[in-house]
Scaffold this motif. Structure first.
Motif, PDB file in Angstrom:
ATOM      1  N   CYS A 185      52.967  66.849 -11.134  1.00  0.00           N
ATOM      2  CA  CYS A 185      52.168  66.220 -10.082  1.00  0.00           C
ATOM      3  C   CYS A 185      52.537  66.845  -8.744  1.00  0.00           C
ATOM      4  N   LEU A 186      51.582  67.521  -8.144  1.00  0.00           N
ATOM      5  CA  LEU A 186      51.756  68.123  -6.826  1.00  0.00           C
ATOM      6  C   LEU A 186      51.097  67.198  -5.822  1.00  0.00           C
ATOM      7  N   ARG A 187      51.891  66.440  -5.121  1.00  0.00           N
ATOM      8  CA  ARG A 187      51.352  65.394  -4.251  1.00  0.00           C
ATOM      9  C   ARG A 187      51.299  65.857  -2.800  1.00  0.00           C
ATOM     10  N   SER A 188      50.134  65.701  -2.200  1.00  0.00           N
ATOM     11  CA  SER A 188      49.970  65.968  -0.775  1.00  0.00           C
ATOM     12  C   SER A 188      49.987  64.643  -0.026  1.00  0.00           C
ATOM     13  N   ASP A 189      50.623  64.626   1.116  1.00  0.00           N
ATOM     14  CA  ASP A 189      50.680  63.397   1.907  1.00  0.00           C
ATOM     15  C   ASP A 189      49.325  63.042   2.504  1.00  0.00           C
ATOM     16  N   THR A 190      48.467  64.042   2.666  1.00  0.00           N
ATOM     17  CA  THR A 190      47.136  63.814   3.225  1.00  0.00           C
ATOM     18  C   THR A 190      46.090  64.376   2.274  1.00  0.00           C
ATOM     19  N   ASN A 191      44.850  63.950   2.465  1.00  0.00           N
ATOM     20  CA  ASN A 191      43.745  64.440   1.641  1.00  0.00           C
ATOM     21  C   ASN A 191      43.305  65.797   2.180  1.00  0.00           C
ATOM     22  N   LEU A 192      43.601  66.851   1.430  1.00  0.00           N
ATOM     23  CA  LEU A 192      43.265  68.214   1.841  1.00  0.00           C
ATOM     24  C   LEU A 192      41.871  68.628   1.401  1.00  0.00           C
ATOM     25  N   GLY A 193      41.175  67.753   0.687  1.00  0.00           N
ATOM     26  CA  GLY A 193      39.877  68.136   0.157  1.00  0.00           C
ATOM     27  C   GLY A 193      40.034  69.249  -0.860  1.00  0.00           C
ATOM     28  N   ALA A 194      39.064  70.169  -0.884  1.00  0.00           N
ATOM     29  CA  ALA A 194      39.087  71.266  -1.850  1.00  0.00           C
ATOM     30  C   ALA A 194      40.320  72.143  -1.705  1.00  0.00           C
ATOM     31  N   ALA A 195      40.878  72.226  -0.496  1.00  0.00           N
ATOM     32  CA  ALA A 195      42.045  73.076  -0.256  1.00  0.00           C
ATOM     33  C   ALA A 195      43.269  72.607  -1.030  1.00  0.00           C
ATOM     34  N   GLY A 196      43.228  71.406  -1.573  1.00  0.00           N
ATOM     35  CA  GLY A 196      44.317  70.969  -2.433  1.00  0.00           C
ATOM     36  C   GLY A 196      44.483  71.882  -3.635  1.00  0.00           C
ATOM     37  N   ARG A 197      43.384  72.512  -4.049  1.00  0.00           N
ATOM     38  CA  ARG A 197      43.462  73.441  -5.186  1.00  0.00           C
ATOM     39  C   ARG A 197      44.365  74.638  -4.876  1.00  0.00           C
ATOM     40  N   ASN A 198      44.501  74.961  -3.605  1.00  0.00           N
ATOM     41  CA  ASN A 198      45.393  76.077  -3.244  1.00  0.00           C
ATOM     42  C   ASN A 198      46.824  75.798  -3.689  1.00  0.00           C
ATOM     43  N   LEU A 199      47.246  74.543  -3.563  1.00  0.00           N
ATOM     44  CA  LEU A 199      48.594  74.172  -4.015  1.00  0.00           C
ATOM     45  C   LEU A 199      48.724  74.419  -5.512  1.00  0.00           C
ATOM     46  N   GLY A 200      47.663  74.095  -6.242  1.00  0.00           N
ATOM     47  CA  GLY A 200      47.684  74.295  -7.680  1.00  0.00           C
ATOM     48  C   GLY A 200      47.725  75.761  -8.062  1.00  0.00           C
ATOM     49  N   ALA A 201      46.959  76.586  -7.354  1.00  0.00           N
ATOM     50  CA  ALA A 201      46.954  78.022  -7.649  1.00  0.00           C
ATOM     51  C   ALA A 201      48.322  78.639  -7.370  1.00  0.00           C
TER      52      ALA A 201
END
Length: 294
Positions: free
Chosen positions: A63-79
């Motif tokens: 689980c890669l948790r962001s403190d804020t809602n990054l929208g689509a850019a959250g996928r960057n963390l996954g990549a």
């Protein structure tokens, strides 16, 4: 030592926000895949106990948790996780209400291995219990772009939640721009990939099942789609095309964008024009060809 024979070629990244129960259903499907992919959930700051559910029910899922809602850019963390931690050259994205069909990930790896100029493979999307083909899949299957020596139809775009990427290409292009948040977020990334010489392909032999969650704000999504279309056009297209895209977006903007939205659109134009970089002629020509089809 981890005893599970993880697939060495591809990881799956699931983007989610406040849809814990839907995500749970999706993860059960993904964990049952014969490819045994490494799986990561990017939790965009959920407040419904999503992270705790993943930890307690799916301990083998990262689980890669962001403190804020990054929208689509959250996928960057996954990549980044897929490339740098999981160590897989490929990453398959899906949203929390869809999952890859058994065998599709293994086939995606084989195709990406065989076609080094291809950056992304977009799967055929089947919707709901009936398995009806998503209209966007139908449109992609009719792409007019030259497709010789490719494992499917060449496209100038993709579906964010149903695409397998070459991780190095995704990251080198910068991934998703956080400022677009969500809604048509694929557009700018696709143009950047094309500008760098990468090919994008619609590969219907790959399948993603989509069971749309009822927890969605359609009005807000339409407003963001229209706003992002204007920003993307002025960021990367010739002025004549940008003007045309702006005119076409106006009815939707007028219908769905409130006062705050208009203010955000205008404020965003400052960075858009400051960073404006028109894509090459080959990308513009491909875009014109696809638009004539539509």
């Amino acid at each position: 030592m981890d005893a599970i024979p993880w697939h060495a070629g591809i990881s799956v990244v699931v983007l989610t926000y406040n849809r814990r129960d839907t995500l749970c259903w999706t993860l059960r499907h993904l964990q049952g895949l014969p490819e045994r992919p490494r799986i990561a959930v990017v939790d965009n700051g959920s407040t419904d106990g999503t992270a705790a559910m993943v930890r307690d029910v799916f301990p083998q899922v990262v689980c890669l948790r962001s403190d804020t809602n990054l929208g689509a850019a959250g996928r960057n963390l996954g990549a980044q996780w897929a490339a740098q931690v999981a160590g897989t050259p490929y990453v398959a994205f899906c949203d929390d209400d869809c999952w890859w069909q058994p065998g599709s990930l293994a086939r995606a790896c084989a195709l990406l291995d065989a076609y080094p100029a291809v950056a992304s493979l977009t799967a055929r999307i089947l919707v709901g219990a009936s398995g009806k083909e998503d209209p966007t899949s139908t449109l992609m299957s009719r792409s007019p772009l030259p497709s010789a020596d490719l494992p499917g139809r060449a496209i100038l775009g993709f579906m964010a939640g149903a695409t397998a990427f070459r991780a190095e290409a995704f990251l080198a292009a910068g991934g998703y721009d956080e400022r677009f948040f969500i809604g048509g977020e694929e557009t700018v990334l696709a143009w950047k990939l094309a500008a760098h010489g990468w090919r994008m392909v619609y590969a219907p032999e790959l399948v993603v099942h989509h069971h749309p969650s009822p927890l969605r704000d359609s009005r807000a999504r339409r407003a963001l789609l229209a706003r992002n279309a204007v920003w993307a056009a002025w960021l990367h297209l010739p002025a004549t095309m940008a003007i045309g895209d702006t005119v076409r977006a106006m009815p939707s903007l007028a219908m769905h964008l409130g006062v705050a939205g208009w203010r955000e659109l205008a404020h965003g134009m400052q960075w858009v024009l400051r960073e404006r970089a028109v894509v090459g002629d080959h990308v513009v020509a491909a875009l014109r060809l696809t638009r004539r089809q539509r």
